[in-house]
Write an enzyme that holds these catalytic residues in place. Structure first.
Site, PDB file in Angstrom:
ATOM      1  N   HIS A   1       2.216-102.022  59.149  1.00 56.43           N
ATOM      2  CA  HIS A   1       1.090-101.317  59.721  1.00 56.43           C
ATOM      3  C   HIS A   1       1.152 -99.592  59.431  1.00 56.43           C
ATOM      4  O   HIS A   1       1.375 -98.810  59.990  1.00 56.43           O
ATOM      5  CB  HIS A   1       1.528-101.382  61.347  1.00 56.43           C
ATOM      6  CG  HIS A   1       1.610-102.743  61.743  1.00 56.43           C
ATOM      7  ND1 HIS A   1       2.050-102.981  63.007  1.00 56.43           N
ATOM      8  CD2 HIS A   1       1.339-103.862  61.283  1.00 56.43           C
ATOM      9  CE1 HIS A   1       2.120-104.323  63.143  1.00 56.43           C
ATOM     10  NE2 HIS A   1       1.697-105.034  62.023  1.00 56.43           N
ATOM     11  N   ASN A   2       0.777 -99.796  58.151  1.00 54.34           N
ATOM     12  CA  ASN A   2       0.484 -98.336  57.590  1.00 54.34           C
ATOM     13  C   ASN A   2      -0.920 -97.773  57.775  1.00 54.34           C
ATOM     14  O   ASN A   2      -1.874 -98.598  57.686  1.00 54.34           O
ATOM     15  CB  ASN A   2       0.584 -98.437  55.918  1.00 54.34           C
ATOM     16  CG  ASN A   2       1.766 -99.115  55.554  1.00 54.34           C
ATOM     17  OD1 ASN A   2       1.848-100.223  55.419  1.00 54.34           O
ATOM     18  ND2 ASN A   2       2.765 -98.377  55.381  1.00 54.34           N
TER      19      ASN A   2
END
Lengths: 587, 248
Positions: free
Chosen positions: A515-516
């Site tokens: 989850h960048n």
């Protein structure tokens, strides 16, 4: 020299969730659309059929469906005074590759952000005063509200067929759902998945302690479903091969199972795979995109002119293409000026593992998104006065698999090999369960993305450089959440329990999540955002970044995909209903 | 043929797709998809089964050492076969002879600089090279410290002692990080023990039987809510099960 192709109305960079949703809606609106994808074509029957999809070594360890670092990677450092070095083998996070992108290998956890998440800075300041926020924290309000986005969440969930139980239908609380969630205009498209023993025991313990457990919203479907595009999906078989795998069963939502069969029938759509966009081209004013240049696998370059450019790559690579193309002012952490690469954030996860000696847990009977969860400690669902941090996360029992190369718990103190290891491994496998927290990651002045001064990709372009570390606020939050989770774990009467709160520094070699977020943030002010509220570039009006997680101003305590999908529909509507009528800045 | 021209007719596309699946990747210059999902016969991409036969990567000396090591990391006992009989050395051999051994697909461009542990592996050596150098350094060390012996000539107690010193880094090997070498040996051995048997390890599904993992099964719908009951069916590999094969 690039050979020039005939012009299109729309060129889409990347054919994952956002690229396929935008392509479908714009092609259906009559526009001539080409999507350019750097990875290969992928489909269920060819790439991950049930005959061999359950291959842990190939998909989970050797990362068959993921981006190869030789094709593109980035450099990483924790602090600005270190030299960033290339991530030579992806480990801490795993960008996808090919048609479907990260939509193939996700777990299917399908969360909405909280209404207060969308006005985070205003809300926290109003409730606690501005002093609660650390000086270097750069969180900001979203330019869209929950109420505005609600219909779009609903559309993405209906596209996916998401399984779950509503906790708030049009403001009326519903038993069995998440009591903290924002209002929903409709129940989930399909009922919740069945639960195994581990999740059931967690829910009993959580209820005993006064919490409100509910089934995790899952795009791994509890029953067969036909989505609004007329595509039929199958019932999940709980095989335990979701994250890092493609679903051979047509039951996990993905561009393959939810969009592509309908998209490929639209005659004015074309997909071009194994072709990597080198840059977005601008006209002499720098205020209008003229299309893109891409390179195919033979090294030949092609110019694809287009009226509208949609940047739909994975979050990190959206930022890289903006920087390489010279669009928007790059962020400078020293002056705090500039926007592209600003507010990179992540996720703060932790876990509590339990051993329940007298229980048989069959950990391999699993999906990526079943499980029982509590949301009591997410966002600002609890009073942060005197806690010393802001933010939060959901927590619960959502163990996704029992694949034995990577999921092989042993009691504390067990040797790592030899006879004692072997015995403990055999004795523990059926009786161990992992609980987890999934916390927010707020943005900071010294966490950002820019172009690396040293390292280049195979095409000679600078790699993107990530500078990121956990901050005290997030570590305190993780310690607090993990303690709360451990209290519930203790009420499950475990034989043994180990709590693993997140500790710094951030380690790029240990998988946490993909989850960048951030780097091409959407906002109301061009001084602190790259895109306006419609995902439109402030600088180049015919360039949109429709909902990749790079548009998040900070990351909240939920998985990003539902918000990414909702924003894709939101931008698709903005283009068809507003932009096409009067092409130009929408704000 | 040039698949670059956009808006190929469906007929042209189907022809080109049929050509593409029979040619090598190096001549495919990107693919174009238009007006319908692609389909071509025989386009699936199953894993190749490891066959018994001569060592593909290890020399016979290296292989003998590796078989001794994997049998100490996972010793045979009442619980089932050890690493050697489970094929862990064969697994590692075939992996090292393939893409893993060569670091295929990884980012291997210079410069190589030492970094912090949070930045990951930063050396140019591939796993194949690391095994070759590590096994040589280990053999040299044993020959010098144990009066000319090889690892497999030591007692299992002495083998365990030696492996422990590798694990904690108290042994110094020439030009090799002993701890990192041990971590790689252990990781690859355990992967071989628990990966699908199609890759040469986990022979007869020994690893899966040890823990009770049913393997490559795909449908547990009837079992999700049967709490506290042991799943009754034996494991199955991507290749099936030996007892499904006719004994003639």
């Amino acid at each position: 020299m690039a050979r020039k192709l005939p012009s299109k109305n729309v060129v889409v960079i990347g054919l994952g969730w956002t690229g396929s949703i935008l392509s479908y809606h714009l092609a259906k609106a009559g526009l001539d659309v080409v999507a350019i994808e750097r990875g290969p074509w992928r489909d269920t029957a060819t790439n991950f059929p049930p005959a061999y999809a359950q291959d842990e070594l190939r998909y989970a360890v050797r990362l068959d469906l993921f981006l190869r670092p030789a094709q593109e990677t980035l450099t990483f450092r924790n602090k600005a005074d270190q030299i960033a070095l290339p991530i030579r083998n992806f480990a801490g996070f795993l960008p996808g590759n090919g048609v479907g992108g990260a939509g193939i290998h996700w777990n299917g956890q399908t969360w909405r952000f909280l209404p207060t998440d969308f006005r985070l800075r205003s809300h926290l300041t109003e409730r606690y005063g501005a002093n609660i926020l650390p000086d270097d924290m750069t969180i900001q309000d979203w330019p869209v509200s929950y109420d505005e986005l609600e219909p779009y969440y609903d559309r993405f969930e209906k596209l996916c067929g998401t399984s779950g139980k509503a906790g708030n239908l049009k403001g009326v609380k519903q038993d069995g759902g998440n009591p903290f969630e924002g209002w929903r205009s409709a129940e989930y498209p399909t009922p919740p998945l069945k639960q195994g023993l581990g999740a059931t025991l967690f829910a009993e313990a959580a209820r005993k302690l006064g919490h409100s457990p509910f089934p995790q919203p899952a795009s791994n479907l509890s029953e067969a479903y036909t989505n609004p595009l007329g595509i039929r999906m199958g019932q999940c078989s709980y095989c335990g091969f979701c994250e890092r795998f493609g679903c051979g069963n047509y039951s996990k939502a993905s561009p393959q199972t939810c969009v592509l069969p309908a998209l490929l029938r639209v005659p004015n759509f074309t997909a071009q795979t194994e072709s990597e966009v080198l840059k977005i081209n601008l006209d002499s004013t720098g205020k209008r995109a003229t299309g893109v240049t891409y390179v195919d696998t033979s090294g030949k370059e092609w110019e694809q002119p287009a009226d509208i450019v949609l940047l739909c790559a994975f979050a990190l690579f959206n930022v890289q293409l903006m920087l390489i193309s010279g669009i928007g002012k790059p962020y400078d952490p020293v002056s705090g000026q500039g926007v592209v690469g600003r507010n990179y954030a992540y996720q703060t996860t932790s876990s509590v593992s339990v051993i329940l000696k007298d229980k048989v847990l069959n950990p391999f009977i699993a999906t990526g998104a079943h499980g029982m969860i509590i949301d009591d400690y997410n966002g600002d669902n609890f009073d942060h006065t005197n806690l010393g941090f802001v933010g939060g996360g959901y927590m619960g029992a959502g163990q996704t698999n029992g694949r034995p190369i990577q999921t092989r718990p042993v009691p504390k103190g067990t040797p790592k090999w030899g006879a004692a290891w072997k015995k403990a491994t055999a004795e523990t496998y059926q009786h161990a369960y992992s609980l987890s927290t999934h916390g927010s990651s707020y943005s900071y002045r010294d966490c950002w993305l820019d172009l690396d001064p040293t390292y280049k990709d195979r095409l000679g372009r600078p790699l993107m450089r990530m500078t990121f570390d956990f901050h005290e606020n997030e570590l305190k939050m993780s310690a607090f959440l993990t303690e709360r989770l451990a209290e519930i774990a203790k009420a499950m009467n475990p034989t043994e329990m180990q709590a693993h709160p997140r500790k710094g520094p951030y380690d790029s070699t240990i998988y946490q999540t993909t989850h960048n977020t951030g780097g091409t943030v959407m906002g109301d002010d061009p001084q602190t955002s790259v895109l306006n509220r419609y995902g439109q570039s402030w600088d180049v009006h015919n360039l949109f970044v429709p909902g990749g997680a790079s548009v998040f101003p900070q990351n909240h305590g939920y998985n990003p995909t539902n918000t990414v999908g909702a924003l894709a529909f939101w931008t698709a509507d903005a283009i068809t209903q507003r932009y096409l009528k009067n092409p130009g800045p929408l704000m | 043929m040039d698949s670059k021209v956009p808006l190929l007719s469906r007929r042209t596309f189907l022809t080109s797709a049929a050509i593409l699946v029979t040619t090598t990747a190096s001549v495919v210059h990107g693919r174009t998809f238009h007006q319908g999902m692609p389909w071509a016969p025989g386009a699936a991409d199953p894993p190749a089964q490891v066959r018994p036969g001569p060592w593909a990567f290890f020399t016979s000396d290296e292989a003998a050492t590796m078989e001794a090591i994997v049998d100490r990391l996972i010793p045979p006992d009442d619980g089932g076969p050890g690493g050697k009989d489970a094929g862990c050395a064969v697994f590692i051999d075939r992996q090292l002879a393939g893409p893993y051994g060569r670091s295929d697909g990884l980012y291997t461009l210079p410069p190589f600089m030492p970094g912090s542990s949070t930045q990951g592996y930063q050396n140019p050596d591939s796993p194949g090279g690391r095994y070759r150098a590590g096994l040589k350094a280990l053999a040299d060390h044993i020959r010098q410290s144990q009066s000319g012996k090889t690892l497999r000539e030591l007692s299992t107690v002495d083998q365990d002692k030696l492996l422990s010193t590798l694990e904690d880094g108290s042994i110094k090997l020439k030009d090799i990080d002993a701890k990192a070498f041990f971590a790689m040996l252990l990781q690859d051995t355990q992967q071989g023990f628990f990966a699908d048997p199609i890759y040469g390890g986990n022979r007869d599904m020994a690893g899966w039987k040890l823990v009770g993992f049913p393997g490559a099964r795909y449908d547990y719908r009837d079992w999700v809510e049967r709490h506290n009951e042991r799943y009754p069916l034996p494991p199955v590999s991507i290749m099936g099960r030996t007892d499904w094969v006719s004994k003639g």
